[in-house]
Design a protein around this motif. Structure first.
Motif, PDB file in Angstrom:
ATOM      1  N   GLN A 142      -7.539   3.253 -12.198  1.00 40.31           N
ATOM      2  CA  GLN A 142      -6.267   3.695 -11.353  1.00 40.31           C
ATOM      3  C   GLN A 142      -6.359   2.636 -10.130  1.00 40.31           C
ATOM      4  O   GLN A 142      -7.371   2.828  -9.594  1.00 40.31           O
ATOM      5  N   LEU A 143      -5.521   1.871  -9.816  1.00 41.16           N
ATOM      6  CA  LEU A 143      -5.539   1.096  -8.567  1.00 41.16           C
ATOM      7  C   LEU A 143      -4.187   0.977  -7.953  1.00 41.16           C
ATOM      8  O   LEU A 143      -2.943   0.958  -8.563  1.00 41.16           O
ATOM      9  N   SER A 144      -4.141   1.004  -6.693  1.00 37.04           N
ATOM     10  CA  SER A 144      -2.882   0.967  -5.800  1.00 37.04           C
ATOM     11  C   SER A 144      -2.794  -0.395  -5.472  1.00 37.04           C
ATOM     12  O   SER A 144      -3.777  -1.115  -4.950  1.00 37.04           O
ATOM     13  N   LYS A 145      -1.568  -1.196  -5.492  1.00 43.99           N
ATOM     14  CA  LYS A 145      -1.473  -2.400  -5.132  1.00 43.99           C
ATOM     15  C   LYS A 145       0.086  -2.475  -4.461  1.00 43.99           C
ATOM     16  O   LYS A 145       0.960  -1.747  -4.588  1.00 43.99           O
ATOM     17  N   ASN A 146       0.116  -3.646  -3.850  1.00 42.63           N
ATOM     18  CA  ASN A 146       1.360  -3.781  -3.379  1.00 42.63           C
ATOM     19  C   ASN A 146       2.250  -4.399  -4.183  1.00 42.63           C
ATOM     20  O   ASN A 146       2.176  -5.414  -5.004  1.00 42.63           O
ATOM     21  N   THR A 147       3.737  -3.896  -4.180  1.00 42.50           N
ATOM     22  CA  THR A 147       4.498  -4.516  -5.359  1.00 42.50           C
ATOM     23  C   THR A 147       5.965  -4.830  -4.458  1.00 42.50           C
ATOM     24  O   THR A 147       6.254  -4.005  -3.407  1.00 42.50           O
ATOM     25  N   ILE A 148       6.629  -5.762  -4.801  1.00 43.31           N
ATOM     26  CA  ILE A 148       7.689  -6.306  -4.202  1.00 43.31           C
ATOM     27  C   ILE A 148       8.734  -4.983  -4.180  1.00 43.31           C
ATOM     28  O   ILE A 148       8.973  -4.470  -5.231  1.00 43.31           O
ATOM     29  N   CYS A 149       9.177  -4.778  -2.948  1.00 42.18           N
ATOM     30  CA  CYS A 149      10.024  -3.639  -3.074  1.00 42.18           C
ATOM     31  C   CYS A 149      11.387  -3.711  -3.733  1.00 42.18           C
ATOM     32  O   CYS A 149      12.000  -4.795  -3.838  1.00 42.18           O
ATOM     33  N   THR A 150      11.793  -2.680  -4.625  1.00 45.80           N
ATOM     34  CA  THR A 150      12.676  -3.039  -5.664  1.00 45.80           C
ATOM     35  C   THR A 150      14.099  -2.694  -4.689  1.00 45.80           C
ATOM     36  O   THR A 150      15.101  -3.198  -5.449  1.00 45.80           O
ATOM     37  N   ALA A 151      13.981  -1.930  -3.801  1.00 49.16           N
ATOM     38  CA  ALA A 151      15.277  -1.633  -3.061  1.00 49.16           C
ATOM     39  C   ALA A 151      15.993  -2.831  -2.453  1.00 49.16           C
ATOM     40  O   ALA A 151      17.113  -3.059  -2.480  1.00 49.16           O
ATOM     41  N   CYS A 152      15.047  -3.715  -1.845  1.00 48.10           N
ATOM     42  CA  CYS A 152      15.433  -4.826  -1.062  1.00 48.10           C
ATOM     43  C   CYS A 152      15.183  -6.165  -1.873  1.00 48.10           C
ATOM     44  O   CYS A 152      15.484  -7.248  -1.437  1.00 48.10           O
ATOM     45  N   GLY A 153      14.396  -6.020  -2.913  1.00 47.55           N
ATOM     46  CA  GLY A 153      14.058  -7.452  -3.555  1.00 47.55           C
ATOM     47  C   GLY A 153      12.980  -7.991  -2.990  1.00 47.55           C
ATOM     48  O   GLY A 153      13.062  -9.414  -2.986  1.00 47.55           O
ATOM     49  N   GLY A 154      12.495  -7.559  -2.138  1.00 47.82           N
ATOM     50  CA  GLY A 154      11.333  -8.189  -1.372  1.00 47.82           C
ATOM     51  C   GLY A 154      11.843  -8.991  -0.281  1.00 47.82           C
ATOM     52  O   GLY A 154      11.150  -9.878   0.668  1.00 47.82           O
ATOM     53  N   GLU A 155      13.225  -8.636   0.270  1.00 47.04           N
ATOM     54  CA  GLU A 155      13.833  -9.209   1.415  1.00 47.04           C
ATOM     55  C   GLU A 155      13.545  -8.669   2.622  1.00 47.04           C
ATOM     56  O   GLU A 155      13.754  -9.131   3.888  1.00 47.04           O
ATOM     57  N   GLY A 156      13.146  -7.243   2.850  1.00 43.70           N
ATOM     58  CA  GLY A 156      12.927  -6.394   3.952  1.00 43.70           C
ATOM     59  C   GLY A 156      14.157  -5.849   4.395  1.00 43.70           C
ATOM     60  O   GLY A 156      14.020  -5.253   5.351  1.00 43.70           O
ATOM     61  N   GLY A 157      15.271  -6.391   3.834  1.00 44.89           N
ATOM     62  CA  GLY A 157      16.627  -5.804   4.196  1.00 44.89           C
ATOM     63  C   GLY A 157      17.688  -6.479   3.843  1.00 44.89           C
ATOM     64  O   GLY A 157      17.393  -7.091   2.702  1.00 44.89           O
ATOM     65  N   PRO A 158      18.936  -6.036   4.044  1.00 40.60           N
ATOM     66  CA  PRO A 158      20.226  -6.582   3.264  1.00 40.60           C
ATOM     67  C   PRO A 158      20.020  -8.141   3.461  1.00 40.60           C
ATOM     68  O   PRO A 158      19.376  -8.666   4.376  1.00 40.60           O
ATOM     69  N   MET A 212      10.629  -0.130   4.701  1.00 36.38           N
ATOM     70  CA  MET A 212      10.523  -0.388   6.393  1.00 36.38           C
ATOM     71  C   MET A 212      10.499  -1.789   6.775  1.00 36.38           C
ATOM     72  O   MET A 212       9.827  -2.179   7.595  1.00 36.38           O
ATOM     73  N   GLY A 213      10.953  -2.587   5.983  1.00 39.79           N
ATOM     74  CA  GLY A 213      10.869  -3.937   6.218  1.00 39.79           C
ATOM     75  C   GLY A 213       9.915  -4.748   5.775  1.00 39.79           C
ATOM     76  O   GLY A 213       9.671  -6.000   6.021  1.00 39.79           O
ATOM     77  N   ARG A 214       8.897  -4.050   5.118  1.00 43.78           N
ATOM     78  CA  ARG A 214       7.545  -4.715   4.831  1.00 43.78           C
ATOM     79  C   ARG A 214       7.636  -5.578   3.843  1.00 43.78           C
ATOM     80  O   ARG A 214       6.799  -6.144   3.297  1.00 43.78           O
ATOM     81  N   LYS A 215       8.894  -5.454   3.016  1.00 44.23           N
ATOM     82  CA  LYS A 215       9.116  -6.367   1.632  1.00 44.23           C
ATOM     83  C   LYS A 215       8.288  -5.738   0.522  1.00 44.23           C
ATOM     84  O   LYS A 215       8.496  -6.041  -0.731  1.00 44.23           O
ATOM     85  N   VAL A 216       7.319  -4.980   0.541  1.00 46.46           N
ATOM     86  CA  VAL A 216       6.242  -4.476  -0.420  1.00 46.46           C
ATOM     87  C   VAL A 216       6.239  -3.090  -0.179  1.00 46.46           C
ATOM     88  O   VAL A 216       6.565  -2.562   0.830  1.00 46.46           O
ATOM     89  N   THR A 217       6.048  -2.394  -1.445  1.00 50.79           N
ATOM     90  CA  THR A 217       5.634  -1.070  -1.374  1.00 50.79           C
ATOM     91  C   THR A 217       4.340  -0.781  -2.082  1.00 50.79           C
ATOM     92  O   THR A 217       3.902  -1.644  -2.935  1.00 50.79           O
ATOM     93  N   GLN A 218       3.561   0.165  -1.703  1.00 48.31           N
ATOM     94  CA  GLN A 218       2.496   0.539  -2.395  1.00 48.31           C
ATOM     95  C   GLN A 218       2.753   1.180  -3.872  1.00 48.31           C
ATOM     96  O   GLN A 218       3.412   2.394  -3.911  1.00 48.31           O
TER      97      GLN A 218
END
Ligand SMILES: [Zn+2]
Ligand SMILES: [Zn+2]
Length: 415
Positions: A142-158, A212-218
């Motif tokens: 099991q490992l944790s990794k950064n994946t592109i945020c699905t909510a903003c598609g990796g844009e960090g915002g609208p 939070m605008g970081r474009k990725v989530t863990q």
């Protein structure tokens, strides 16, 4: 005045954005790739070089100010090996021909670092028992990794929330260039603090609420690591593209490096196994049968026939009982058994029986003649004293490949 050749090579204006440059490069690279368009000659090298420079904020800054000449003078900062590429722009031995000889080694070359930036590989160590390397096993990691945020598609915002950083003009880097003299440039670079080197900023109120605008989530990811039969210590298992994700970056690999755990009974050497077996003097002389539990749980019966003597430290082999061969597991290495002989305690036989034993063992060699003036001495237990350390080690080390059995005998006789 700075030249415009690199921008022209990619068909973009001087104010072109990074993505515009990348887009045009990809289109032209497809068109002029030597595999597809061998007649295009140096065109592909030119656009590759232009891309290299214009997508590197530091190099672009220098080029914008000083043109190709500036890049050439900045040679020490990573433009080594570029002479032939300059040659293409200047038509062989052009105005700067011969000036590039001094930059040795390193730098970028043809075909390197083309295309999108690539993320770092992540390396994990996985401890594996010898049993698992013998039998094969699927380990879940099991490992944790950064994946592109699905909510903003990796844009960090609208869409449109991302603005180029004003402090660094979207480069992520601040560069200070000092002209030291004619043809000499000194440059200092530092990461832009306003955008943390990203080149882009998002207004606080526009930030994606999920990342939070970081474009990725863990995220937690479960990897199935197939430890195949016969795999070895330090063997690497690669999961392509499973590294941390970042927008605009091709994710690196996750690399699992196997670490073989030490085993109580078996030591491994490639495909072969080695173990120690301690037998009594009686067994060494009169034969024995012993059962060895193998790495797959099988009990294998090892027989040593009576009448064939095992000397201490001797090694016997058993064919086909070693480790499976990787990718060919029906084939196996060999098992080697190193025999330790346990000698009896003192006075193990009644007085009268020692004569019988002597006879059984073939009697004694003829007695040496002792001269009348010979001096009689006593043997005692060997005590280690300063200066004799190496000697003791040499004669009493049980791991010695050629045990000196005579030495052992001396010790036993006077305990
Ligand atoms: Zn987001
Ligand atoms: Zn910035």
């Amino acid at each position: 005045m700075a030249d415009n050749k690199l921008y022209e090579a990619l068909g973009v204006s001087r104010t072109a954005s990074d993505s515009e440059i990348r887009r045009n490069y990809r289109r032209l690279a497809k068109e002029y790739h030597p595999d597809k368009n061998p007649a295009a000659g140096d065109k592909f090298k030119e656009i590759s070089f232009a891309y290299e420079v214009l997508t590197n904020p530091e190099k672009r800054e220098i080029y914008d100010r000083y043109g190709l000449k500036g890049l050439q003078e900045g040679g020490e900062s990573g433009f080594a090996g570029a002479e032939d590429l300059f040659g293409h722009f200047f038509g062989g031995g052009g105005p700067f021909g011969g000036l590039f000889g001094g930059f040795g080694g390193g730098g970028f070359r043809h075909g390197q670092r083309r295309g999108p930036r690539r993320g770092e590989n992540t390396v994990h160590r996985l401890k594996v028992s010898l049993e698992d390397m013998y039998n094969g096993k699927v380990s879940k990691l099991q490992l944790s990794k950064n994946t592109i945020c699905t909510a903003c598609g990796g844009e960090g915002g609208p869409p449109g929330a991302l603005q180029p950083c004003r402090m660094c003009n979207g480069r992520g880097i601040k560069i200070t260039i000092t002209q030291l003299g004619p043809g000499m440039v000194q440059q200092m670079q530092s990461r832009c603090l306003d955008c943390d080197g990203e080149g882009e900023v998002i207004n606080e109120r526009d930030r994606c609420q999920v990342c939070m605008g970081r474009k990725v989530t863990q995220q937690t990811k479960l990897l199935e690591v197939h430890v195949d039969k016969g795999m070895k210590d330090e063997q690497r298992i690669t999961f392509h593209g499973e590294g941390d994700q970042m927008p605009g970056v091709e994710p690196g690999d996750v690399i699992i490096v196997l670490q073989e755990k030490a085993h109580e009974v078996f030591q491994r050497s490639g495909a072969d196994l080695m173990m120690k077996q301690t037998v009594t003097l009686t067994e060494a002389l009169c034969g024995f049968t012993t059962v060895i539990k193998h790495l797959d749980g099988r009990n294998i019966v090892v027989k040593h026939p009576p009448g064939s003597v095992l000397v201490p430290g001797c090694i016997r082999g058993i064919e086909g009982q070693g480790m499976p061969i990787y990718k060919n597991p029906y084939e196996k290495g060999d098992l080697y058994i190193r025999v330790d002989v346990e000698f009896p305690e003192n006075y193990f036989a009644p007085e009268g029986k020692l004569k019988e034993l002597e006879a059984l063992l073939g009697g004694r060699p003829a007695a040496q003649e002792i001269a009348a003036d010979a001096e009689e001495v006593n043997m005692t237990d060997f005590e280690e004293s300063p200066g004799s350390g190496g000697f003791r080690g040499q004669y009493y080390n049980e791991d010695d490949d050629h045990p000196h059995t005579g030495g052992q005998h001396v010790q036993c006789a006077h305990q």
